[in-house]
Design a protein around this motif. Structure first.
Motif, PDB file in Angstrom:
ATOM      1  N   LEU A   1      46.638  31.987  42.250  1.00 42.63           N
ATOM      2  CA  LEU A   1      47.036  32.948  41.233  1.00 42.63           C
ATOM      3  C   LEU A   1      45.803  33.035  39.968  1.00 42.63           C
ATOM      4  CD1 LEU A   1      50.614  31.904  40.797  1.00 42.63           C
ATOM      5  CD2 LEU A   1      49.489  33.442  42.397  1.00 42.63           C
ATOM      6  N   GLU A   2      45.115  34.120  39.849  1.00 43.57           N
ATOM      7  CA  GLU A   2      44.128  34.356  38.784  1.00 43.57           C
ATOM      8  C   GLU A   2      45.019  34.235  37.578  1.00 43.57           C
ATOM      9  OE1 GLU A   2      41.420  37.105  39.799  1.00 43.57           O
ATOM     10  OE2 GLU A   2      40.545  35.924  41.157  1.00 43.57           O
ATOM     11  N   PRO A   3      44.445  33.963  36.186  1.00 36.34           N
ATOM     12  CA  PRO A   3      44.926  34.002  35.015  1.00 36.34           C
ATOM     13  C   PRO A   3      45.596  35.173  34.711  1.00 36.34           C
ATOM     14  CG  PRO A   3      42.677  32.968  35.050  1.00 36.34           C
ATOM     15  CD  PRO A   3      42.899  33.511  36.137  1.00 36.34           C
ATOM     16  N   GLY A   4      46.811  35.162  34.001  1.00 34.88           N
ATOM     17  CA  GLY A   4      47.659  35.981  33.682  1.00 34.88           C
ATOM     18  C   GLY A   4      48.554  36.757  34.647  1.00 34.88           C
ATOM     19  N   VAL A   5      48.726  35.928  35.853  1.00 33.50           N
ATOM     20  CA  VAL A   5      49.654  36.510  36.901  1.00 33.50           C
ATOM     21  C   VAL A   5      51.090  36.001  36.512  1.00 33.50           C
ATOM     22  CG1 VAL A   5      50.433  36.183  38.921  1.00 33.50           C
ATOM     23  CG2 VAL A   5      48.065  36.519  38.798  1.00 33.50           C
ATOM     24  N   ILE A   6      52.144  37.125  36.811  1.00 34.07           N
ATOM     25  CA  ILE A   6      53.432  37.022  36.439  1.00 34.07           C
ATOM     26  C   ILE A   6      54.065  37.129  37.973  1.00 34.07           C
ATOM     27  CG2 ILE A   6      55.575  37.637  35.111  1.00 34.07           C
ATOM     28  CD1 ILE A   6      53.382  36.492  33.451  1.00 34.07           C
ATOM     29  N   LEU A   7      54.750  36.128  38.454  1.00 36.45           N
ATOM     30  CA  LEU A   7      55.594  36.260  39.586  1.00 36.45           C
ATOM     31  C   LEU A   7      57.108  36.255  39.334  1.00 36.45           C
ATOM     32  CD1 LEU A   7      53.465  33.759  41.989  1.00 36.45           C
ATOM     33  CD2 LEU A   7      53.252  36.397  41.551  1.00 36.45           C
ATOM     34  N   SER A   8      57.866  37.142  39.419  1.00 34.56           N
ATOM     35  CA  SER A   8      59.221  37.187  39.270  1.00 34.56           C
ATOM     36  C   SER A   8      59.863  36.449  40.316  1.00 34.56           C
ATOM     37  CB  SER A   8      59.729  38.872  39.002  1.00 34.56           C
ATOM     38  OG  SER A   8      60.868  38.882  38.144  1.00 34.56           O
ATOM     39  N   PHE A   9      61.368  36.500  40.159  1.00 35.71           N
ATOM     40  CA  PHE A   9      62.082  35.689  40.833  1.00 35.71           C
ATOM     41  C   PHE A   9      61.966  35.955  42.570  1.00 35.71           C
ATOM     42  CE2 PHE A   9      64.389  36.595  36.704  1.00 35.71           C
ATOM     43  CZ  PHE A   9      64.309  35.289  36.448  1.00 35.71           C
ATOM     44  N   LYS A  10      61.924  35.046  43.279  1.00 30.43           N
ATOM     45  CA  LYS A  10      61.989  34.834  44.688  1.00 30.43           C
ATOM     46  C   LYS A  10      61.033  35.640  45.347  1.00 30.43           C
ATOM     47  CE  LYS A  10      67.080  34.269  44.561  1.00 30.43           C
ATOM     48  NZ  LYS A  10      66.967  32.589  44.846  1.00 30.43           N
ATOM     49  N   VAL A  11      59.676  36.041  44.592  1.00 34.23           N
ATOM     50  CA  VAL A  11      58.728  36.453  45.235  1.00 34.23           C
ATOM     51  C   VAL A  11      57.980  35.376  46.271  1.00 34.23           C
ATOM     52  CG1 VAL A  11      56.154  37.128  44.835  1.00 34.23           C
ATOM     53  CG2 VAL A  11      58.058  38.157  43.599  1.00 34.23           C
ATOM     54  N   ILE A  12      57.424  35.956  47.193  1.00 37.98           N
ATOM     55  CA  ILE A  12      56.745  35.119  48.096  1.00 37.98           C
ATOM     56  C   ILE A  12      55.395  35.747  48.509  1.00 37.98           C
ATOM     57  CG2 ILE A  12      56.509  34.344  50.811  1.00 37.98           C
ATOM     58  CD1 ILE A  12      59.456  34.744  50.949  1.00 37.98           C
ATOM     59  N   ILE A  13      54.528  34.552  48.092  1.00 36.50           N
ATOM     60  CA  ILE A  13      52.836  35.230  48.045  1.00 36.50           C
ATOM     61  C   ILE A  13      52.457  34.538  49.450  1.00 36.50           C
ATOM     62  CG2 ILE A  13      50.532  34.771  46.947  1.00 36.50           C
ATOM     63  CD1 ILE A  13      52.568  36.364  45.432  1.00 36.50           C
ATOM     64  N   GLY A  14      51.479  35.162  50.105  1.00 35.80           N
ATOM     65  CA  GLY A  14      51.204  34.784  51.354  1.00 35.80           C
ATOM     66  C   GLY A  14      49.876  33.869  51.739  1.00 35.80           C
ATOM     67  N   GLU A  15      49.710  33.370  52.795  1.00 28.01           N
ATOM     68  CA  GLU A  15      48.742  32.164  52.669  1.00 28.01           C
ATOM     69  C   GLU A  15      47.347  32.888  52.462  1.00 28.01           C
ATOM     70  OE1 GLU A  15      48.654  30.093  56.370  1.00 28.01           O
ATOM     71  OE2 GLU A  15      50.737  29.648  56.457  1.00 28.01           O
ATOM     72  N   GLN A  16      46.558  31.938  51.623  1.00 27.62           N
ATOM     73  CA  GLN A  16      45.136  32.193  51.335  1.00 27.62           C
ATOM     74  C   GLN A  16      44.998  33.626  50.417  1.00 27.62           C
ATOM     75  OE1 GLN A  16      42.736  30.118  51.938  1.00 27.62           O
ATOM     76  NE2 GLN A  16      44.373  28.927  53.192  1.00 27.62           N
ATOM     77  N   TYR A  17      46.264  34.306  49.995  1.00 26.67           N
ATOM     78  CA  TYR A  17      46.070  35.467  49.306  1.00 26.67           C
ATOM     79  C   TYR A  17      45.501  35.174  47.740  1.00 26.67           C
ATOM     80  CZ  TYR A  17      47.081  39.809  47.472  1.00 26.67           C
ATOM     81  OH  TYR A  17      47.120  41.344  46.786  1.00 26.67           O
ATOM     82  N   VAL A  18      44.880  35.906  47.137  1.00 25.72           N
ATOM     83  CA  VAL A  18      44.521  35.498  45.699  1.00 25.72           C
ATOM     84  C   VAL A  18      45.134  36.757  44.983  1.00 25.72           C
ATOM     85  CG1 VAL A  18      42.435  35.734  44.141  1.00 25.72           C
ATOM     86  CG2 VAL A  18      42.233  34.884  46.523  1.00 25.72           C
ATOM     87  N   VAL A  19      46.000  36.578  44.238  1.00 23.81           N
ATOM     88  CA  VAL A  19      46.672  37.651  43.203  1.00 23.81           C
ATOM     89  C   VAL A  19      45.773  37.693  42.252  1.00 23.81           C
ATOM     90  CG1 VAL A  19      48.871  38.095  42.103  1.00 23.81           C
ATOM     91  CG2 VAL A  19      48.869  36.669  43.973  1.00 23.81           C
ATOM     92  N   PRO A  20      45.285  39.041  41.928  1.00 25.75           N
ATOM     93  CA  PRO A  20      44.364  39.463  40.883  1.00 25.75           C
ATOM     94  C   PRO A  20      44.757  39.070  39.511  1.00 25.75           C
ATOM     95  CG  PRO A  20      44.609  41.194  42.521  1.00 25.75           C
ATOM     96  CD  PRO A  20      45.831  40.250  42.872  1.00 25.75           C
ATOM     97  N   ALA A  21      43.866  39.052  38.497  1.00 28.34           N
ATOM     98  CA  ALA A  21      44.246  38.714  37.283  1.00 28.34           C
ATOM     99  C   ALA A  21      45.316  39.495  36.699  1.00 28.34           C
ATOM    100  CB  ALA A  21      43.013  38.315  36.205  1.00 28.34           C
ATOM    101  N   TYR A  22      46.311  39.180  35.864  1.00 28.78           N
ATOM    102  CA  TYR A  22      46.865  39.957  34.945  1.00 28.78           C
ATOM    103  C   TYR A  22      48.168  40.710  36.025  1.00 28.78           C
ATOM    104  CZ  TYR A  22      43.477  39.292  31.506  1.00 28.78           C
ATOM    105  OH  TYR A  22      42.591  38.837  30.746  1.00 28.78           O
ATOM    106  N   SER A  23      48.238  40.510  37.320  1.00 29.56           N
ATOM    107  CA  SER A  23      49.066  41.162  38.207  1.00 29.56           C
ATOM    108  C   SER A  23      50.380  40.862  37.867  1.00 29.56           C
ATOM    109  CB  SER A  23      48.903  40.811  39.507  1.00 29.56           C
ATOM    110  OG  SER A  23      47.675  41.199  40.007  1.00 29.56           O
ATOM    111  N   LYS A  24      51.330  41.561  38.045  1.00 29.30           N
ATOM    112  CA  LYS A  24      52.843  41.385  37.860  1.00 29.30           C
ATOM    113  C   LYS A  24      53.466  41.696  39.243  1.00 29.30           C
ATOM    114  CE  LYS A  24      53.004  42.132  33.063  1.00 29.30           C
ATOM    115  NZ  LYS A  24      53.772  43.184  31.752  1.00 29.30           N
ATOM    116  N   VAL A  25      54.196  40.788  39.883  1.00 29.78           N
ATOM    117  CA  VAL A  25      54.756  41.028  41.489  1.00 29.78           C
ATOM    118  C   VAL A  25      56.138  40.762  41.149  1.00 29.78           C
ATOM    119  CG1 VAL A  25      54.659  40.180  43.597  1.00 29.78           C
ATOM    120  CG2 VAL A  25      52.607  39.895  42.227  1.00 29.78           C
TER     121      VAL A  25
END
Length: 719
Positions: free
Chosen positions: A402-426
């Motif tokens: 998770l790069e800086p600024g990421v927001i993961l809302s309730f019960k989200v699943i992030i896959g293996e080795q995945y890089v969530v870009p900075a400031y993303s909201k999921v």
């Protein structure tokens, strides 16, 4: 809704016997915390593992408020259910009543509905349910009532606090826009309020009559609006009479300041040593969380029970741990970190400056820095999380970043080795296809979420609402969730309101842009601004040093303190501490004097950690601490001006943050001279500058007169 017994209005001569009431708005009427607030109301979001509304209610109860009306709109059932199952309905002499509405879309609508209920019987406190404070209301209430006796048009007192904005970003440490206030210095009456100033023009426009009608006007850009108001009952009727009043500040406050017919007045009450702030955006969420961890909000701190919470144990370096956690021996928990009950931490994982909720499972070789992990989160091996918010029930699979600024809302699943870009909201909820008005209204029951089929939504036992998207490649293999796109014009808000620190690249970009604007303004050199326009304080100063000082954030001082405390507790060598502090100085773009001031504050605060009962005991500890760490302080005092800044910092400390040193000012000043930290020239120069100050600013000069006189005469005696 819990109903209250009715009662008739009483005459003014019995007003003083009224119990103190408060209105707490449990709806922010904004979308700044989306996508999280599509599923849970903002006031129930955890702030250092405690719902925000508990801080607000705990403060009101401690401040002597006896009756609170909690206005609920969006997700009202969740708020009401939470309060009914909490301790707040069972505290003697503290009556909490909920008022529910399904069609109010603004604070103005809320106050009009409360007026119709006829439940407010006198002066009342108005706050939102995302307010954190430990201030006493006694003085502010007394000032408000005394003004009301003399002038019935004095309808509101706003609580403010000093807070310097950044000269580059024009925002405060809480992420809010730079605020300009014009205040009568004699009466503290508010004359002008602007939080959306157009600074590109380099000027502020003030009505000529404001300057003509008031003998003195101070224009401030160093005040923080605490969003705590003491109001007379007329405030409610004013909202009822003016249906275009929707926003508390943008419409009501500005409307009253511009209305020269009715003559209503607003005053300010400034607090100094107390704490008060509102969680308005993700950056303020981060800042206030750190303030709580660093105990600025005492007694509302993690190791004190105040809302039915399970207090954690405070350990060294500002670490808080619940009693029931499982931590591998090789795992490292750094300073200013909290770990909640039932959490497991695997081998070689590193956590620092973060809050971990209850029931979390953290694997091996995980790095978590400056982040907020809520409850029941699973983080598998090898993940890296920096400056992010991870909501309840999220699963982050092995090797994800998770790069800086990421927001993961309730019960989200992030896959293996995945890089969530900075400031993303999921989120599990797809992004609404249509944005609301600039008021960012958040309607009850998620009615503003368009193109969201009810058949894809599931009501959970705890009142949350989620959807069931299929596995999506948007967040990696086997990941589940939608990445929200940035709306037009939203790129600016990403870094301004994010919990991520502002990057060095962005600071350079802002500095270049500011210089370009300055060059454009100076092309017309010699042209004075038109009558009625005053330049902001930062431009009046008109110097590079003043610009840099304005940019300095309180967070820099806190970072220095955290670094210094770690050096003390871990016996870090002074040379290594200097390297770390230099890195901080460069990243925050501050001067040596700022570094010296922050170090001096940290040193003096360390001296108070040893228990003392007399001034002599405190002084002896101070001698020991300064003897050990004086060399570190001296490293950042390369000029007389920097030494003078430290003396002025000491004055500020004595007056505001560590008042125990006030009677010892002259002794400590002499000590700093004896240890060759402050020079004779710096002390005499400081004294000379103080000679022309007001009497109230010469307290410590008078205390030091004997020592200063000795300094002046000593060379003659030597000769």
């Amino acid at each position: 809704m819990a109903q209250k017994k009715g009662g008739s209005r009483v005459s003014e001569d019995t007003e003083e016997r009224h119990i103190l009431q408060a209105i707490l708005l449990a709806d922010s009427f904004a979308q700044k915390f989306r996508p999280i607030t599509l599923e849970r109301p903002k006031v129930l979001l955890p702030l250092v593992n405690i719902p925000m509304i508990d801080y607000s209610l705990a403060w009101l109860e401690s401040a002597g408020v006896e009756e609170v009306f909690v206005f609920c709109c969006a997700h009202s059932k969740q708020v009401i259910t939470y309060l009914e199952n909490s301790q707040w309905f069972n505290i003697p002499k503290f009556n909490v009543t909920t008022i529910e509405s399904h069609d109010s879309v603004s604070a103005g609508d809320a106050l009009r509905l409360i007026y119709d209920r006829n439940v407010i019987r006198g002066d009342f406190v108005l706050i939102s349910g995302d307010t954190v404070s430990n201030m006493s209301l006694t003085q502010a209430l007394l000032e408000h009532k005394e003004r009301r006796k003399k002038d019935s048009n004095a309808v509101m007192t706003m609580v403010v606090k000093k807070s310097k904005p950044s000269s580059l970003t024009h925002q405060t440490r809480l992420g809010n826009d730079e605020l300009f206030m014009a205040i009568d210095p004699n009466t503290q009456q508010l004359l002008y309020y602007e939080d959306k100033a157009d600074l590109l023009k380099g000027t502020l426009s003030l009505d000529k009559t404001l300057l003509a009608d008031n003998p003195a006007v101070f224009l401030h850009n160093d005040k923080q609006d605490c969003y705590i108001d003491i109001c007379s009952p007329e405030v409610l009727s004013l909202f009822t009479d003016n249906f275009d009043y929707q926003h508390l500040r943008r419409h009501f406050v500005k409307g009253l300041l511009l209305d020269d017919i009715m003559g209503y007045k607003i005053f300010t009450h400034e607090i100094h040593s107390s704490y008060a702030a509102r969680v308005d955006n993700f950056r303020s969420y981060d800042t206030i969380s750190k303030d709580i961890m660093q105990r600025w909000t005492y007694p509302l701190v993690p190791d004190v029970q105040f809302s039915g919470n399970c207090p954690t144990k405070l350990e060294r370096q500002g670490m808080y741990k619940a009693s029931d956690i499982r931590q591998s021996r090789s795992a490292q928990i750094g300073p200013f970190t909290l770990v909640g009950n039932g959490t497991t931490i695997g081998d070689h994982s590193k956590i620092s400056n973060s809050v971990i909720g209850e029931g979390c499972t953290i694997g091996s070789n995980v790095t978590i820095e400056g982040s907020y992990i809520w409850s029941n989160v699973t983080i598998q091996d090898g993940c890296q999380i920096r400056h992010s918010i991870v909501c309840d029930g999220v699963v982050i699979k092995s090797g994800a970043v998770l790069e800086p600024g990421v927001i993961l809302s309730f019960k989200v699943i992030i896959g293996e080795q995945y890089v969530v870009p900075a400031y993303s909201k999921v989120s599990l909820l797809p992004q609404p296809t249509k944005q609301d008005s600039d008021e960012e209204l958040e309607y009850a029951d998620n009615s503003s979420v368009e193109n969201q089929s009810l058949s894809t939504m599931l009501d959970l036992p705890n009142g949350e609402v989620t959807s069931k998207p299929s596995e999506s490649s948007e967040v990696g293999v086997s990941g589940v969730g939608y990445i929200w796109s940035v709306c037009e014009g939203g790129h600016e808000e990403e870094w301004r309101h994010s919990i991520a620190p502002i990057s060095a690249e962005k600071l350079i970009e802002l500095k270049n842009a500011a210089q370009a604007d300055l060059d454009l303004l100076t092309q017309d050199a010699g042209v004075l601004p038109t009558s009625g326009e005053l330049k902001p304080d930062s431009e009046i100063a008109n110097s590079e040093d003043a610009d840099t000082e304005d940019f300095r954030d309180d967070s820099f001082e806190k970072e220095v303190e955290a670094t210094f405390l770690r050096a003390v507790h871990e016996s870090v060598e002074q040379d290594h501490v200097i390297l770390e502090l230099n890195s901080l100085r460069l990243s925050y773009n501050v001067l040596f004097s700022d570094c010296a001031g922050a170090i001096f504050y940290s040193v003096m605060k360390l001296a108070t950690e040893t228990p003392f009962t007399t001034n002599s005991e405190l002084y002896r500890t101070t001698v020991s601490v300064i003897t050990k760490w004086g060399g570190l302080l001296k490293h950042y005092l390369q000029t007389i001006d920097e030494e003078i800044e430290v003396i002025m910092k000491f004055e500020e400390i004595c007056l505001e943050s560590i008042k125990e040193f006030a009677p010892l000012f002259a002794q400590v000043l002499h000590l700093l001279y004896d240890k060759d930290i402050l020079s004779e020239d710096a002390i005499i120069s400081w004294a000379s500058e103080k000679e022309g100050a007001d009497e109230s600013d010469k307290i410590f000069l008078k205390q030091s007169e004997t020592f200063i006189q000795w300094l002046k005469e000593a060379p003659e005696e030597d000769d």
